[in-house]
Design a protein around this motif. Structure first.
Motif, PDB file in Angstrom:
ATOM      1  N   ALA A 182       5.948  -1.443   1.921  1.00  0.00           N
ATOM      2  CA  ALA A 182       6.228  -2.618   1.109  1.00  0.00           C
ATOM      3  C   ALA A 182       6.186  -3.881   1.957  1.00  0.00           C
ATOM      4  N   LEU A 183       5.947  -4.988   1.282  1.00  0.00           N
ATOM      5  CA  LEU A 183       5.943  -6.305   1.896  1.00  0.00           C
ATOM      6  C   LEU A 183       6.754  -7.232   0.999  1.00  0.00           C
ATOM      7  N   GLY A 184       7.734  -7.929   1.561  1.00  0.00           N
ATOM      8  CA  GLY A 184       8.527  -8.879   0.796  1.00  0.00           C
ATOM      9  C   GLY A 184       7.880 -10.260   0.836  1.00  0.00           C
ATOM     10  N   VAL A 185       7.726 -10.870  -0.332  1.00  0.00           N
ATOM     11  CA  VAL A 185       7.185 -12.223  -0.447  1.00  0.00           C
ATOM     12  C   VAL A 185       8.046 -13.004  -1.434  1.00  0.00           C
ATOM     13  N   GLU A 186       7.806 -14.302  -1.519  1.00  0.00           N
ATOM     14  CA  GLU A 186       8.527 -15.123  -2.493  1.00  0.00           C
ATOM     15  C   GLU A 186       7.517 -15.904  -3.323  1.00  0.00           C
ATOM     16  N   LEU A 187       7.651 -15.813  -4.643  1.00  0.00           N
ATOM     17  CA  LEU A 187       6.792 -16.536  -5.572  1.00  0.00           C
ATOM     18  C   LEU A 187       7.661 -17.388  -6.477  1.00  0.00           C
ATOM     19  N   ASP A 188       7.455 -18.688  -6.447  1.00  0.00           N
ATOM     20  CA  ASP A 188       8.242 -19.593  -7.300  1.00  0.00           C
ATOM     21  C   ASP A 188       9.738 -19.291  -7.194  1.00  0.00           C
ATOM     22  N   ASP A 189      10.243 -19.152  -5.980  1.00  0.00           N
ATOM     23  CA  ASP A 189      11.660 -18.864  -5.712  1.00  0.00           C
ATOM     24  C   ASP A 189      12.115 -17.492  -6.199  1.00  0.00           C
ATOM     25  N   THR A 190      11.164 -16.610  -6.527  1.00  0.00           N
ATOM     26  CA  THR A 190      11.494 -15.249  -6.938  1.00  0.00           C
ATOM     27  C   THR A 190      11.117 -14.295  -5.814  1.00  0.00           C
ATOM     28  N   PRO A 191      12.089 -13.526  -5.293  1.00  0.00           N
ATOM     29  CA  PRO A 191      11.755 -12.541  -4.262  1.00  0.00           C
ATOM     30  C   PRO A 191      11.008 -11.354  -4.888  1.00  0.00           C
ATOM     31  N   VAL A 192       9.857 -11.016  -4.308  1.00  0.00           N
ATOM     32  CA  VAL A 192       9.008  -9.960  -4.855  1.00  0.00           C
ATOM     33  C   VAL A 192       8.696  -8.952  -3.756  1.00  0.00           C
ATOM     34  N   ALA A 193       8.827  -7.674  -4.080  1.00  0.00           N
ATOM     35  CA  ALA A 193       8.410  -6.597  -3.182  1.00  0.00           C
ATOM     36  C   ALA A 193       7.049  -6.108  -3.645  1.00  0.00           C
ATOM     37  N   LEU A 194       6.042  -6.267  -2.789  1.00  0.00           N
ATOM     38  CA  LEU A 194       4.725  -5.704  -3.060  1.00  0.00           C
ATOM     39  C   LEU A 194       4.710  -4.317  -2.448  1.00  0.00           C
ATOM     40  N   VAL A 195       4.402  -3.309  -3.254  1.00  0.00           N
ATOM     41  CA  VAL A 195       4.509  -1.916  -2.820  1.00  0.00           C
ATOM     42  C   VAL A 195       3.156  -1.230  -2.949  1.00  0.00           C
ATOM     43  N   ARG A 196       2.740  -0.585  -1.868  1.00  0.00           N
ATOM     44  CA  ARG A 196       1.548   0.271  -1.926  1.00  0.00           C
ATOM     45  C   ARG A 196       2.012   1.705  -1.993  1.00  0.00           C
ATOM     46  N   SER A 197       1.563   2.390  -3.021  1.00  0.00           N
ATOM     47  CA  SER A 197       1.870   3.799  -3.200  1.00  0.00           C
ATOM     48  C   SER A 197       0.546   4.485  -3.475  1.00  0.00           C
ATOM     49  N   GLY A 198       0.047   5.221  -2.496  1.00  0.00           N
ATOM     50  CA  GLY A 198      -1.292   5.794  -2.620  1.00  0.00           C
ATOM     51  C   GLY A 198      -2.309   4.668  -2.649  1.00  0.00           C
ATOM     52  N   ASP A 199      -3.184   4.682  -3.649  1.00  0.00           N
ATOM     53  CA  ASP A 199      -4.212   3.647  -3.776  1.00  0.00           C
ATOM     54  C   ASP A 199      -3.768   2.501  -4.670  1.00  0.00           C
ATOM     55  N   ASP A 200      -2.548   2.536  -5.174  1.00  0.00           N
ATOM     56  CA  ASP A 200      -2.078   1.540  -6.141  1.00  0.00           C
ATOM     57  C   ASP A 200      -1.139   0.530  -5.501  1.00  0.00           C
ATOM     58  N   VAL A 201      -1.117  -0.668  -6.096  1.00  0.00           N
ATOM     59  CA  VAL A 201      -0.210  -1.730  -5.656  1.00  0.00           C
ATOM     60  C   VAL A 201       0.682  -2.105  -6.835  1.00  0.00           C
ATOM     61  N   PHE A 202       1.966  -2.256  -6.574  1.00  0.00           N
ATOM     62  CA  PHE A 202       2.943  -2.611  -7.595  1.00  0.00           C
ATOM     63  C   PHE A 202       3.756  -3.796  -7.103  1.00  0.00           C
ATOM     64  N   ALA A 203       4.356  -4.522  -8.035  1.00  0.00           N
ATOM     65  CA  ALA A 203       5.231  -5.642  -7.684  1.00  0.00           C
ATOM     66  C   ALA A 203       6.536  -5.498  -8.458  1.00  0.00           C
ATOM     67  N   LEU A 204       7.642  -5.576  -7.714  1.00  0.00           N
ATOM     68  CA  LEU A 204       8.977  -5.475  -8.297  1.00  0.00           C
ATOM     69  C   LEU A 204       9.831  -6.599  -7.740  1.00  0.00           C
ATOM     70  N   ASN A 205      10.906  -6.902  -8.456  1.00  0.00           N
ATOM     71  CA  ASN A 205      11.869  -7.836  -7.889  1.00  0.00           C
ATOM     72  C   ASN A 205      12.402  -7.213  -6.608  1.00  0.00           C
ATOM     73  N   ASP A 206      12.495  -8.021  -5.550  1.00  0.00           N
ATOM     74  CA  ASP A 206      12.824  -7.496  -4.225  1.00  0.00           C
ATOM     75  C   ASP A 206      14.321  -7.328  -3.985  1.00  0.00           C
ATOM     76  N   ILE A 207      15.152  -7.603  -4.980  1.00  0.00           N
ATOM     77  CA  ILE A 207      16.598  -7.490  -4.800  1.00  0.00           C
ATOM     78  C   ILE A 207      17.124  -6.275  -5.562  1.00  0.00           C
ATOM     79  N   CYS A 208      17.757  -5.357  -4.851  1.00  0.00           N
ATOM     80  CA  CYS A 208      18.325  -4.163  -5.465  1.00  0.00           C
ATOM     81  C   CYS A 208      19.316  -4.558  -6.563  1.00  0.00           C
TER      82      CYS A 208
END
Length: 111
Positions: free
Chosen positions: A23-49
């Motif tokens: 995973a890679l943590g980034v910020e978009l428009d003040d929103t923390p986002v976790a970019l996750v690679r799982s196999g060949d796919d990429v997903f984006a989730l809120n980065d805060i548990c």
């Protein structure tokens, strides 16, 4: 970052910056986002548990989940739903597309 105004997608980073099965943590428009690679796919989730306010992108990715490093809750990278306690609330997920080796994310709703 560049914006594709027609679809609401924002260019975030090259795909190569996201570790394989990581995973890679980034910020978009003040929103923390976790970019996750799982196999060949990429997903984006809120980065805060949803259980404890820590960064999910610092956790381990395996079997289609990302694990919170603090208390061990895992979240399904497709749905954001927790797969085990102590977390009981899902985290937000966002639309992702990969084009020409770059990752784009839309924080907008699916509506």
């Amino acid at each position: 970052m560049t914006t594709d105004a027609t679809a609401g997608f924002v260019k975030v980073c090259p795909l190569a910056e996201i570790p394989a099965d990581g995973a890679l943590g980034v910020e978009l428009d003040d929103t923390p986002v976790a970019l996750v690679r799982s196999g060949d796919d990429v997903f984006a989730l809120n980065d805060i548990c949803s259980h404890a306010e820590v960064s999910l992108s610092e956790g381990e990715v395996y079997n289609g989940t990302i694990e919170c490093w603090l208390h061990g809750s895992c979240f399904d990278v497709r749905t954001g739903k927790p797969t085990n306690p102590p977390a009981t609330q899902p985290v937000a997920t966002y639309k992702v597309k990969v084009e020409d080796g770059d990752v784009y994310v839309s924080l907008g709703s699916d509506d």
